[in-house]
Motif scaffolding. Structure first.
Motif, mmCIF file in Angstrom:
data_model
loop_
_atom_site.group_PDB
_atom_site.id
_atom_site.type_symbol
_atom_site.label_atom_id
_atom_site.label_comp_id
_atom_site.label_asym_id
_atom_site.label_seq_id
_atom_site.Cartn_x
_atom_site.Cartn_y
_atom_site.Cartn_z
ATOM 1 N N GLN A 75 8.672 -6.612 3.686
ATOM 2 C CA GLN A 75 9.320 -5.334 3.347
ATOM 3 C C GLN A 75 9.060 -4.976 1.885
ATOM 4 N N ARG A 76 9.192 -5.958 1.016
ATOM 5 C CA ARG A 76 8.977 -5.706 -0.412
ATOM 6 C C ARG A 76 7.546 -5.239 -0.669
ATOM 7 N N VAL A 82 3.689 1.711 -0.236
ATOM 8 C CA VAL A 82 4.057 3.089 0.110
ATOM 9 C C VAL A 82 4.421 3.874 -1.145
ATOM 10 N N ALA A 83 5.124 3.232 -2.063
ATOM 11 C CA ALA A 83 5.496 3.914 -3.309
ATOM 12 C C ALA A 83 4.257 4.297 -4.110
ATOM 13 N N GLU A 108 15.656 1.400 2.707
ATOM 14 C CA GLU A 108 15.213 2.194 1.562
ATOM 15 C C GLU A 108 15.360 3.686 1.868
ATOM 16 N N PRO A 109 15.589 4.506 0.837
ATOM 17 C CA PRO A 109 15.526 5.950 1.056
ATOM 18 C C PRO A 109 14.143 6.332 1.554
ATOM 19 N N ALA A 110 14.077 7.163 2.572
ATOM 20 C CA ALA A 110 12.796 7.481 3.207
ATOM 21 C C ALA A 110 11.959 8.369 2.299
ATOM 22 N N ALA A 111 10.856 7.834 1.775
ATOM 23 C CA ALA A 111 9.955 8.601 0.919
ATOM 24 C C ALA A 111 8.917 9.349 1.740
#
Length: 379
Positions: A75-76, A82-83, A108-111
């Motif tokens: 996940q990390r 993705v970021a 996480e907030p969906a980006a």
């Protein structure tokens, strides 16, 4: 232009990878999207991505000792990728990766929009289903696949069916006796080659095909079984399964009637050189091998499971048999080899069905519409 990041789990090229890459290749030609692959950096998949000029961001689910990384670490790593990429859509190409992208949505907030493919029909626990439901939308490769997972608790409003497609120009009939002798040099020209394609494993049912052929070889000597595929698992049961296939032929003194071809990149050529495709999987969401064989007008024997009847109808396009029925497979082989004109008629009908319904252009257009409808960032 929407940016789609496609998350791949494995470095190999199997049905799911081939299906996705064929669509990406077609959509790149139309300049509708930009694509980035998030995938293992070494292997056949990365080589094919390079050929398609699709950028690759290295990502692996395993460490340098080939042990699976913990979920939190995955996940990390994926969150960081993705970021950095900031795609409009993150699309996971397998059920396992769809679970991982769902875990990101939950933590996480969906980006970006998170979507994924369901290419397997397997039992899932409630935690896995909850992870899958955290994605914005999911694609099942057949109605049978979608129905199976909805029955397990998948949110039906987040699922849809998009069938895989095949390039009907790359996979077509072009028989050549010269090519056949080159591909199967030890097979007499008047003998029959049965082809099965796929990873050697219990769920693919190759042992049942071997048993059926062994039964037929007790009465005739003109049938050969060619297996195109490798065993990936090193588990004891998988090793024993592969050995049992060989033993079926060795025990009866027919070892030369088993042709183990390993992984092959010339599947279309093999299909044109063979006489019948036999696919005896215990479960099959929507087999790409069947699409390819049908497009090549190769007569097909296949188990009546999963999404197969959505693709091929019994007696019209192929011979469908019940799973785990060795006698039914043997009878179907005899039927295909005995009545060649009827077998060819079914094969021609099967090709037309693929051309009309399951071509790569249709698959690409459907996936493009799916992504365009979800390109805006989640709120």
């Amino acid at each position: 232009m929407p940016h789609i990041a496609v998350l791949f789990e494995y470095p190999t090229l199997n049905g799911g990878e081939h299906s996705m890459l064929s669509v990406l290749s077609r959509l790149r030609q139309d300049d509708q999207f930009t694509f980035t692959a998030i995938a293992p950096p070494v292997g056949p998949l990365s080589q094919r991505l390079a050929q398609l000029a699709i950028p690759l961001i290295p990502f692996s689910t395993r460490d340098q000792n080939d042990s699976k990384l913990p979920a939190q670490e995955l996940q990390r790593r994926l969150t960081n990728v993705v970021a950095e990429l900031q795609p409009d859509v993150l699309h996971s190409n397998s059920l396992s990766m769809s679970r991982l992208s769902g875990q990101l949505n939950a933590s996480e907030p969906a980006a970006c929009r998170r979507t994924g493919h369901l290419r397997d029909i397997i039992k899932l626990n409630k935690t896995v289903v909850a992870d899958l439901n955290s994605n914005d939308a999911l694609i099942a490769v057949s109605q049978a696949t979608l129905d199976f997972h909805v029955a397990q608790g998948l949110n039906k409003d987040r699922g849809c069916v998009i069938y895989n497609g095949v390039d009907v120009n790359a996979f077509r009939s072009h028989k050549s006796s010269t090519e056949r002798s080159q591909l199967f040099p030890n097979v007499p020209p008047d003998a029959h080659v049965l082809l099965t394609v796929g990873q050697i494993c219990l769920r693919k049912g190759q042992l049942n095909i071997a048993k059926a052929v062994r039964q037929l070889l007790a009465h005739r000597d003109d049938i050969f079984l060619a297996i195109a595929g490798e065993r990936h698992s090193s588990k004891a049961e998988s090793v024993a399964y592969e050995a049992a296939i060989r033993e079926e032929f060795e025990t009866g003194g027919k070892a030369d009637h088993l042709l183990t071809l390993g992984y092959r990149g010339d599947i279309a050529a093999l299909m044109n050189a063979a006489d019948v495709l036999v696919h005896a999987a215990h479960q099959e969401p929507f087999g790409r091998t069947l699409l390819e064989a049908a497009a090549c007008q190769l007569p097909i024997i296949v188990t009546n499971v999963g999404g197969t009847p959505e693709m091929l109808q019994h007696n019209r396009h192929a011979l469908l048999v019940e799973p785990n029925n060795v006698k039914a497979i043997a009878d179907a082989i005899l039927q295909q080899l005995t009545n060649r004109s009827l077998a060819k008629s079914r094969a021609a009908s099967a090709r037309q069905r693929i051309v009309d319904n399951f071509n790569v252009e249709t698959a690409a257009a459907n996936l493009a519409r799916f992504w365009l409808a979800r390109k805006q960032p989640a709120v």
